[in-house]
Write a protein that holds these residues in place. Structure first.
Motif, PDB file in Angstrom:
ATOM      1  N   CYS A 257       0.840  -1.202   0.000  1.00 22.90           N
ATOM      2  CA  CYS A 257       0.000   0.000   0.000  1.00 22.90           C
ATOM      3  C   CYS A 257       0.876   1.254   0.000  1.00 22.90           C
ATOM      4  O   CYS A 257       2.009   1.241   0.502  1.00 22.90           O
ATOM      5  CB  CYS A 257      -0.903   0.044   1.228  1.00 22.90           C
ATOM      6  SG  CYS A 257      -2.194  -1.205   1.269  1.00 22.90           S
ATOM      7  N   LEU A 258       0.347   2.333  -0.531  1.00 21.63           N
ATOM      8  CA  LEU A 258       1.042   3.616  -0.485  1.00 21.63           C
ATOM      9  C   LEU A 258       1.436   3.952   0.948  1.00 21.63           C
ATOM     10  O   LEU A 258       2.550   4.425   1.212  1.00 21.63           O
ATOM     11  CB  LEU A 258       0.129   4.708  -1.057  1.00 21.63           C
ATOM     12  CG  LEU A 258       0.665   6.151  -1.032  1.00 21.63           C
ATOM     13  CD1 LEU A 258       1.865   6.293  -1.960  1.00 21.63           C
ATOM     14  CD2 LEU A 258      -0.441   7.129  -1.440  1.00 21.63           C
ATOM     15  N   ASP A 259       0.538   3.710   1.897  1.00 23.49           N
ATOM     16  CA  ASP A 259       0.783   4.020   3.304  1.00 23.49           C
ATOM     17  C   ASP A 259       1.965   3.234   3.871  1.00 23.49           C
ATOM     18  O   ASP A 259       2.635   3.696   4.799  1.00 23.49           O
ATOM     19  CB  ASP A 259      -0.483   3.706   4.110  1.00 23.49           C
ATOM     20  CG  ASP A 259      -0.414   4.196   5.533  1.00 23.49           C
ATOM     21  OD1 ASP A 259      -0.599   5.403   5.759  1.00 23.49           O
ATOM     22  OD2 ASP A 259      -0.162   3.370   6.430  1.00 23.49           O
ATOM     23  N   ALA A 260       2.220   2.057   3.332  1.00 24.96           N
ATOM     24  CA  ALA A 260       3.321   1.228   3.822  1.00 24.96           C
ATOM     25  C   ALA A 260       4.637   1.536   3.122  1.00 24.96           C
ATOM     26  O   ALA A 260       5.720   1.309   3.687  1.00 24.96           O
ATOM     27  CB  ALA A 260       2.979  -0.258   3.641  1.00 24.96           C
ATOM     28  N   GLU A 261       4.575   2.043   1.917  1.00 26.39           N
ATOM     29  CA  GLU A 261       5.784   2.260   1.117  1.00 26.39           C
ATOM     30  C   GLU A 261       6.327   3.688   1.211  1.00 26.39           C
ATOM     31  O   GLU A 261       7.537   3.903   1.133  1.00 26.39           O
ATOM     32  CB  GLU A 261       5.488   1.936  -0.353  1.00 26.39           C
ATOM     33  CG  GLU A 261       5.202   0.474  -0.631  1.00 26.39           C
ATOM     34  CD  GLU A 261       6.445  -0.397  -0.505  1.00 26.39           C
ATOM     35  OE1 GLU A 261       7.568   0.150  -0.509  1.00 26.39           O
ATOM     36  OE2 GLU A 261       6.286  -1.630  -0.390  1.00 26.39           O
ATOM     37  N   VAL A 262       5.454   4.656   1.346  1.00 23.88           N
ATOM     38  CA  VAL A 262       5.875   6.051   1.402  1.00 23.88           C
ATOM     39  C   VAL A 262       5.708   6.507   2.843  1.00 23.88           C
ATOM     40  O   VAL A 262       4.594   6.781   3.302  1.00 23.88           O
ATOM     41  CB  VAL A 262       5.046   6.918   0.430  1.00 23.88           C
ATOM     42  CG1 VAL A 262       5.429   8.380   0.535  1.00 23.88           C
ATOM     43  CG2 VAL A 262       5.253   6.422  -1.002  1.00 23.88           C
ATOM     44  N   ARG A 263       6.834   6.544   3.569  1.00 26.36           N
ATOM     45  CA  ARG A 263       6.789   6.741   5.012  1.00 26.36           C
ATOM     46  C   ARG A 263       7.765   7.832   5.446  1.00 26.36           C
ATOM     47  O   ARG A 263       8.889   7.919   4.967  1.00 26.36           O
ATOM     48  CB  ARG A 263       7.167   5.453   5.744  1.00 26.36           C
ATOM     49  CG  ARG A 263       6.328   4.245   5.429  1.00 26.36           C
ATOM     50  CD  ARG A 263       4.968   4.303   6.053  1.00 26.36           C
ATOM     51  NE  ARG A 263       5.009   4.512   7.493  1.00 26.36           N
ATOM     52  CZ  ARG A 263       3.917   4.721   8.250  1.00 26.36           C
ATOM     53  NH1 ARG A 263       2.726   4.770   7.669  1.00 26.36           N
ATOM     54  NH2 ARG A 263       4.027   4.896   9.540  1.00 26.36           N
TER      55      ARG A 263
END
Length: 379
Positions: A257-263
């Motif tokens: 997910c975007l939330d997991a990859e872009v942190r």
């Protein structure tokens, strides 16, 4: 309330909301915008002034013949307390009518705060802000911008996964501690609202907003000039868009997910930092970052572009607004990101902008939520 009182309330609401959201305006401009006649506008402004909701000042001389039209301004001394809990810090602000931020305090926490921790820390910060609050005309309530699913009508958090808050009364504890009515909603939705009213998306009827915080990425969608909220008010969870098959595990149970990859923490770790939040990242990215930071920022921008292309193809916005640490990424390589989005989407022609309200964004959004009862019924 009879028909005459109801109509007067609506008219007062229209005038107060106009000056709150558009800044100081002359009586003549209010007459033009409202469609009321001059005497009606004068009577409504006088009524709002008696309630200390607006101020009137004489305009600077412009050389025109005749009596100049007084300038009407929302009274920033009528304010609310805005609260934004996150996994690494809690931010509290005092925000007046017109979006005026009188104070903002960010306190880092040693660990992820519980709901009780957040309430206690908010109470402590508000006590420290007494000199600011004492100088105001009135404090109306509390607005809470939470990174999670919030049932705004019931004042409950369904789930704030990174904070670990689940199915709990949210507004009750804050309201009881501060002795004020409290309201709450998802932080990204409130950020979208704030940018639409006061920031980069003013006058834009079709926009997608993304906010990146320590808790992750949330979104807001404006279509036809109205926020898309969904059947239960949980719309806008754009952070759970797939951007990398087989990627990092996400708290939602999927991976990539975007939330997991872009942190945010990945960017700070690449810079050798263990805290400091968005302010620290801003300094790193604007100061000729090391190669490890560049590599991670470019990796995240590439995956962010994948998500934004999907949003453009689904929602057909004219504008994408990026807030929080996503705004910092845009500041690093915004032109590259915009080109990738327009090259990859079917229609193209989309503007990408950084959120204009900076670190005050979520506080202004939370305040707008708390101001709604007053704006709807100033009488």
């Amino acid at each position: 309330m009879n028909g005459t009182e109801s109509l007067r309330t609506q008219n007062l609401s229209q005038i107060l909301t106009t000056v709150h959201r558009n800044g100081p305006l002359s009586r003549s401009e209010l007459t033009r915008r409202s469609g009321f006649n001059r005497s009606t506008v004068g009577a409504l402004v006088s009524a709002l002034a008696e309630k200390h909701l607006v101020h009137e000042t004489e305009p600077a001389g412009d050389g025109r013949v005749g009596r100049p039209s007084p300038i009407v301004q929302a009274n920033p001394g009528v304010a609310v307390i805005a609260v934004n809990p996150d996994i690494d810090a809690l931010t509290v602000g005092v925000v007046g009518l017109g979006g005026k931020v009188h104070a903002r305090v960010r306190r880092e926490t040693r660990s992820v705060p519980s709901l009780d921790d957040a309430v206690r820390l908010t109470d402590d910060i508000v006590a420290d802000l007494h000199p600011v609050l004492a100088g105001l005309n009135q404090v109306l309530g509390v607005g809470i911008a939470l990174p999670g699913l919030v049932n705004a009508g019931a004042g409950r958090v369904l789930i704030a996964p990174h904070l670990g808050w689940r199915d709990a009364d949210l507004t009750g504890p804050f309201g009881s501690a501060l002795g004020l009515p409290a309201v709450a909603a998802n932080d990204a939705s409130l950020g979208s609202l704030a940018e639409t009213i006061f920031g980069a998306a003013i006058g834009v009827d079709h926009a997608v907003y993304l906010n990146g915080s320590a808790s992750g990425i949330g979104g807001g969608i404006v279509t036809g000039g109205a926020q898309l909220v969904g059947s239960r008010g949980y719309g806008g969870e754009l952070g759970h868009t797939l951007v990398r098959a087989g990627g990092s595990a996400c708290h939602c149970g999927r991976s990539g997910c975007l939330d997991a990859e872009v942190r945010l923490e990945r960017l700070l770790e690449a810079a050798g930092l263990s805290g400091g939040g968005i302010e620290a990242l801003e300094g790193v990215l604007s100061d000729d970052p090391a190669q490890a930071v560049r590599d991670e920022a470019e990796r995240q921008l590439e995956l962010l572009a994948v998500a934004l292309v999907n949003f453009v193809n689904i929602f057909d916005p004219e504008l994408i607004v990026l807030g929080g640490f996503l705004g910092s990424l845009f500041g690093f390589h915004g032109a590259q990101l915009t080109e990738a989005v327009n090259r990859g989407s079917l229609a193209g022609g989309v503007q990408v902008r950084r959120a204009a309200l900076g670190p005050e964004l979520l506080l202004v959004g939370a305040a707008e939520l708390a101001f709604q009862p007053l704006l709807a019924s100033p009488s």
